[in-house]
Design an enzyme around this catalytic site. Structure first.
Site, PDB file in Angstrom:
ATOM      1  N   HIS A   1      62.224  73.217  43.603  1.00 34.83           N
ATOM      2  CA  HIS A   1      63.578  73.190  44.157  1.00 34.83           C
ATOM      3  C   HIS A   1      63.688  73.613  45.620  1.00 34.83           C
ATOM      4  O   HIS A   1      64.798  73.764  46.127  1.00 34.83           O
ATOM      5  CB  HIS A   1      64.570  73.942  43.252  1.00 34.83           C
ATOM      6  CG  HIS A   1      64.129  75.322  42.871  1.00 34.83           C
ATOM      7  ND1 HIS A   1      64.142  75.774  41.570  1.00 34.83           N
ATOM      8  CD2 HIS A   1      63.676  76.345  43.615  1.00 34.83           C
ATOM      9  CE1 HIS A   1      63.712  77.028  41.536  1.00 34.83           C
ATOM     10  NE2 HIS A   1      63.430  77.393  42.758  1.00 34.83           N
TER      11      HIS A   1
ATOM     12  N   SER B   1      69.411  78.964  28.936  1.00 36.22           N
ATOM     13  CA  SER B   1      68.910  77.992  29.924  1.00 36.22           C
ATOM     14  C   SER B   1      69.159  76.610  29.342  1.00 36.22           C
ATOM     15  O   SER B   1      69.151  76.448  28.124  1.00 36.22           O
ATOM     16  CB  SER B   1      67.410  78.189  30.158  1.00 36.22           C
ATOM     17  OG  SER B   1      67.152  79.451  30.732  1.00 36.22           O
TER      18      SER B   1
ATOM     19  N   HIS C   1      70.059  74.620  40.653  1.00 40.65           N
ATOM     20  CA  HIS C   1      68.734  75.094  40.204  1.00 40.65           C
ATOM     21  C   HIS C   1      68.839  76.328  39.318  1.00 40.65           C
ATOM     22  O   HIS C   1      67.841  76.846  38.840  1.00 40.65           O
ATOM     23  CB  HIS C   1      67.822  75.343  41.395  1.00 40.65           C
ATOM     24  CG  HIS C   1      68.061  76.647  42.115  1.00 40.65           C
ATOM     25  ND1 HIS C   1      69.310  77.097  42.461  1.00 40.65           N
ATOM     26  CD2 HIS C   1      67.180  77.579  42.565  1.00 40.65           C
ATOM     27  CE1 HIS C   1      69.181  78.258  43.087  1.00 40.65           C
ATOM     28  NE2 HIS C   1      67.913  78.572  43.157  1.00 40.65           N
TER      29      HIS C   1
ATOM     30  N   LYS D   1      59.363  90.369  34.545  1.00 42.92           N
ATOM     31  CA  LYS D   1      59.532  90.449  36.004  1.00 42.92           C
ATOM     32  C   LYS D   1      58.307  91.121  36.623  1.00 42.92           C
ATOM     33  O   LYS D   1      57.585  90.513  37.376  1.00 42.92           O
ATOM     34  CB  LYS D   1      60.789  91.251  36.358  1.00 42.92           C
ATOM     35  CG  LYS D   1      62.092  90.635  35.888  1.00 42.92           C
ATOM     36  CD  LYS D   1      62.435  89.345  36.609  1.00 42.92           C
ATOM     37  CE  LYS D   1      62.883  89.615  38.034  1.00 42.92           C
ATOM     38  NZ  LYS D   1      63.261  88.326  38.697  1.00 42.92           N
TER      39      LYS D   1
END
Length: 411
Positions: free
Chosen positions: A260, A307, A329, A407
């Site tokens: 993206h 998502s 995105h 993360k």
DNA sequence: ATGTAC
């Protein structure tokens, strides 16, 4: 879902400004925001979009429903230019994107407690994995520093992550069947980019040419490096998946890979669909925007929301030109990173932030990142996706629910 | 977003 008023369109006349570099931009530039009236978009982001649209050679500036302010230029935007390329519109994380995989091991055999423990070891094998990538990219081809390849297989910071997900709801059964995956599988979504490499390329470019664009007949060097960084970013996501295969002891089947942040030439038919003069060369810059002309796209929400796997709509005259062949995105930030700690730390404990309302677990040992990437810091993904649906740009195939978001395990 | 820059 009720139909909403879409597409706030703003015509910006820049005829009298910026005649630089032999680039004729006598025509008006079209500035367009794809968003319903109830989709709140920060005024700073709209100002950045208009400002960016004034750059020489700009033909079309599109703000997607996740438009939000960036460093000078907005994120969640696509820009079509004529005969000129703007490296800073791609930004430093060239090739950043999303890769979706299906775990081959059956869901029943993947116990989430064990999976979490295994994934917590992800960063402990950074060096050994980076050192034994089969055919590492040849950095010497562009005199890039050798150390850059040491970051292969690392997630990075900011909004980068990887996430184990399960299917929440299948909306389009036929389209889902075409992907050839098991709806009961566990899935892996990887979001990362070119790490230090893209940064190096942009910095190198700016030090040599400054902030101005490059006429495309002299952009070969940048484009070669840009393409190299895109390939590197794809490999990076693959190596991340390889590490997870190794840690979890399950194969991963690739479903899609979508970048993206990039700049590419538009095809002749795409130029035609945009009613552009086909004698000239046109470039699509995407900054936090997914392509709608390259197959299926995954649009992730925050770590605390669903998502969406979506199928771009192909209209009768090709892919949707109205959005510059681009899609949102992600959800888009609601709060600035610097505001998050102040807004969140007094409302939630660290323990509360380490899980989400959807029951998923969050692996994030870095306190600032835990606040900056909290679900509250992002807009609602459902509104972003419904705006794209209402604009006729996508149909939704399925939604996915987070199980474990990774993360970092570094403080 | 980044082996940051103050």
């Amino acid at each position: 879902m009720p139909s909403k008023n879409l597409t706030r369109e703003i015509e910006v006349d820049i005829t009298s400004k910026h005649v630089i570099n032999d680039i004729d931009h006598g025509d008006n530039v079209r500035v367009r925001i794809i968003a319903s009236d109830d989709n709140w978009i920060e005024s700073d982001a709209i100002a950045q979009l208009k400002k960016t649209a004034e750059l020489p050679g700009m033909k079309l500036a599109v703000g997607l429903p996740d438009l939000h302010p960036g460093k000078g230029q907005p994120i969640g935007a696509a820009f079509v230019t004529e005969n000129i390329i703007y490296p800073h519109l791609v930004g430093s994380d060239i090739g950043c994107g999303m890769t979706l995989y299906e775990f081959k091991k059956s869901r029943r055999k993947l116990k989430f407690d064990k999976l979490e423990k295994q994934l917590r070891n992800f960063e402990s094998i950074d060096e050994e994995v980076a050192d034994c990538v089969d055919s590492p990219p040849d950095l010497s081809a562009f005199d890039f520093p050798n150390e850059l390849n040491k970051k292969l297989g690392t997630v990075g910071g900011g909004n980068h992550f990887f996430e184990c997900q399960s299917v929440h709801e299948i909306i389009d059964e036929a389209a889902f069947d075409c992907i050839n995956v098991n709806k009961n599988s566990l899935f892996l979504l990887v979001h990362s980019g070119s790490r230090g490499l893209g940064q190096h390329i942009l910095t190198q470019h700016v030090s040599q040419y400054g902030g101005a664009g490059i006429k495309d007949d002299s952009a070969d060097q940048y484009l070669l490096k840009h393409n190299f960084a895109n390939d590197w970013a794809v490999l990076n996501r693959q190596v991340i998946a390889d590490k997870i295969e190794r840690l979890v002891g399950s194969g991963l089947k690739n479903i899609l890979d979508v970048s993206h942040n990039h700049v590419y030439p538009l095809s002749a038919s795409e130029c035609e669909a945009l009613q552009l003069n086909t004698d000239q060369k046109y470039w699509i810059h995407r900054k936090g925007a997914s392509p709608s002309n390259q197959g299926l796209v995954m649009i992730p929400g925050s770590r605390g929301s669903l998502s969406y796997l979506v199928k771009p709509v192909i209209s009768s005259n090709g892919h949707s030109a109205i959005s510059g062949f681009s899609l949102a995105h992600g959800a888009g930030r609601k709060w600035k990173r610097s505001d998050c700690k102040g807004r969140i730390s007094h409302r939630f404990t660290v323990k509360e932030l380490e899980s989400t309302p959807l029951g998923s677990r969050v692996i994030c040992e870095n306190r600032n990142l835990l606040y900056e990437e909290a679900p509250q810091a992002y807009k609602n993904i459902d509104g972003v996706v419904s705006d794209l649906v209402d604009a006729g740009l996508i149909t939704v195939i399925a939604s996915f629910k987070p199980v474990i978001s990774f993360k970092t395990t570094r403080k």
